[in-house]
Design a protein around this motif. Structure first.
Motif, short mmCIF file in Angstrom:
data_model
loop_
_atom_site.label_atom_id
_atom_site.label_comp_id
_atom_site.label_asym_id
_atom_site.label_seq_id
_atom_site.Cartn_x
_atom_site.Cartn_y
_atom_site.Cartn_z
N GLU A 163 69.93 30.42 76.32
CA GLU A 163 69.09 29.33 75.83
C GLU A 163 67.96 29.98 75.03
N MET A 164 67.83 29.62 73.77
CA MET A 164 66.81 30.23 72.93
C MET A 164 65.49 29.48 73.11
N PRO A 165 64.44 30.16 73.57
CA PRO A 165 63.15 29.46 73.71
C PRO A 165 62.58 29.11 72.33
N ASP A 166 61.89 27.99 72.25
CA ASP A 166 61.38 27.53 70.95
C ASP A 166 60.39 28.53 70.35
#
Lengths: 180, 103
Positions: B18-21
Motif C-alpha cells: 500500500e503506497m502511503p500518500d
C-alpha cells in the motif's frame, strides 16, 4: 463521496477538489503498478504516476462511464510508461530494462520488494504488465486487454509465458523453500 | 476464465504494497494545469438556443407563422441564415476550446 459524482463535478465544473479525492483514492494502485513496471524504481514510478493523473485531468471529458474509472486510469498509466520506455530506448539506444542496483524501495519489507523487482526483470514489459494487473490488482483478462490494447488471446499468452518464467524464477529462491 | 496459479498469486500478493500518500495528492493537484469545464459552454449554447427560439416566436407572432416557412424565399432569409451561422460558430468555438484543452 460517490465516484461518479466526483467524476461529474470534475468534468462539468473543473473541480480540483473533486479530482483530488479521485487521486487520493487511486494513487496507491497506480503508483504500485508503475513502480513494479519500472522494476522497483519508486521515484520514477511516482513521476510517471503524476504524469498519469495530469493526463487524466486533461482528458477526463473523454472518459465514458461504460468502462470502470480504474481501468481507464490504468490504461493511461500503461501508455505513460510505454511512452517513457520508448523515449528512453530512442534516446540512449539501449534497452530500458532496470538493473537490481537501481531498486530504490523505501517500504518496510525491502527484501520482499527487491525479490519482486528481480522477478519483474525476467519478464518483458507486456508480460510484466499482464502479470501485475492479473495477480496483484485482481483484474480480469478482458479488462487487461482493454488496458494494454491487446486482444484477450494475446494477454492470455503473456500470462502463460509470465507464469512459466516466474515459476522458474521462484524455484531456487528462499521464497519457494520457505513455503515448502 | 483464466485460472490463477496459487504459488504465483501468493508471491504477488505478498509484494502488494500500500503506497502511503505522503503529500502525493497535494503535489499532483498543485501541478494541475487550467482546464475549461464544459458547463459554461453548455450554458452559452443553451442560452443562445433559448434566445433564438424566443426571437423566432416573437417574429412568428407578429407576422403570422407562415413567415417561417416562407423565410427562405424572402429577403428576410438572410436574418435566419445569420442566426444559424452564429449558432454554428458558437458551437464550433466551444468545441474547439474543449478539444484544445484535451491535447
Amino acid at each position: 463521496m460517490n465516484e461518479k459524482f466526483l467524476i461529474s463535478r470534475t468534468v462539468l465544473f473543473g473541480d480540483r477538489d473533486a479530482f483530488g479525492r479521485l487521486v487520493e483514492a487511486y494513487q496507491s494502485p497506480v503508483r504500485r503498478f508503475l513502480m513494479n513496471l519500472t522494476g522497483g524504481d519508486e521515484e520514477l514510478g511516482k513521476d510517471l504516476a503524476q504524469e498519469t493523473f495530469i493526463k487524466a485531468w486533461l482528458n477526463i471529458g473523454s472518459f465514458r462511464s461504460m468502462a470502470k474509472f480504474s481501468t481507464w486510469l490504468f490504461r493511461i498509466a500503461y501508455n505513460t510508461f510505454y511512452d517513457h520506455t520508448r523515449s528512453r530506448t530512442f534516446n540512449s539506444g539501449t534497452q530500458p530494462l532496470e538493473t537490481a542496483d537501481r531498486i530504490r524501495y523505501k517500504t518496510a519489507d525491502t527484501d520482499l520488494q527487491i525479490d519482486m523487482a528481480r522477478a519483474m526483470q525476467v519478464l518483458t514489459a507486456e508480460e510484466r504488465a499482464s502479470m501485475l494487473l492479473f495477480y496483484m490488482e485482481d483484474l480480469s483478462v478482458e479488462n487487461i486487454s482493454r488496458i494494454l490494447d491487446l486482444p484477450a488471446g494475446t494477454v492470455k499468452s503473456h500470462l502463460s509465458r509470465g507464469r512459466k518464467k516466474i515459476s522458474a524464477y521462484l524455484e531456487p529462491t528462499a521464497y519457494n523453500a520457505e513455503r515448502g | 476464465m483464466e485460472i490463477k496459479d496459487k504459488k504465483i498469486e501468493e508471491f504477488f500478493k505478498a509484494g502488494r504494497t500500500e503506497m502511503p500518500d505522503d503529500g502525493f495528492t497535494h503535489e499532483v493537484t498543485s501541478k494541475l494545469p487550467p482546464r475549461h469545464p464544459w458547463l459554461p459552454y453548455l450554458i452559452i449554447i443553451a442560452s443562445f438556443w433559448i434566445g433564438v427560439s424566443v426571437w423566432l416566436f416573437m417574429v412568428g407572432s407578429s407576422f403570422g407563422w407562415e413567415v417561417l416557412s416562407d423565410a427562405i424565399s424572402e429577403p428576410g432569409a438572410a436574418t435566419y441564415g445569420i442566426s444559424i451561422m452564429l449558432l454554428l460558430l458558437t458551437g464550433s468555438i466551444s468545441f474547439a476550446l474543449y478539444q484544445t484543452d484535451n491535447v
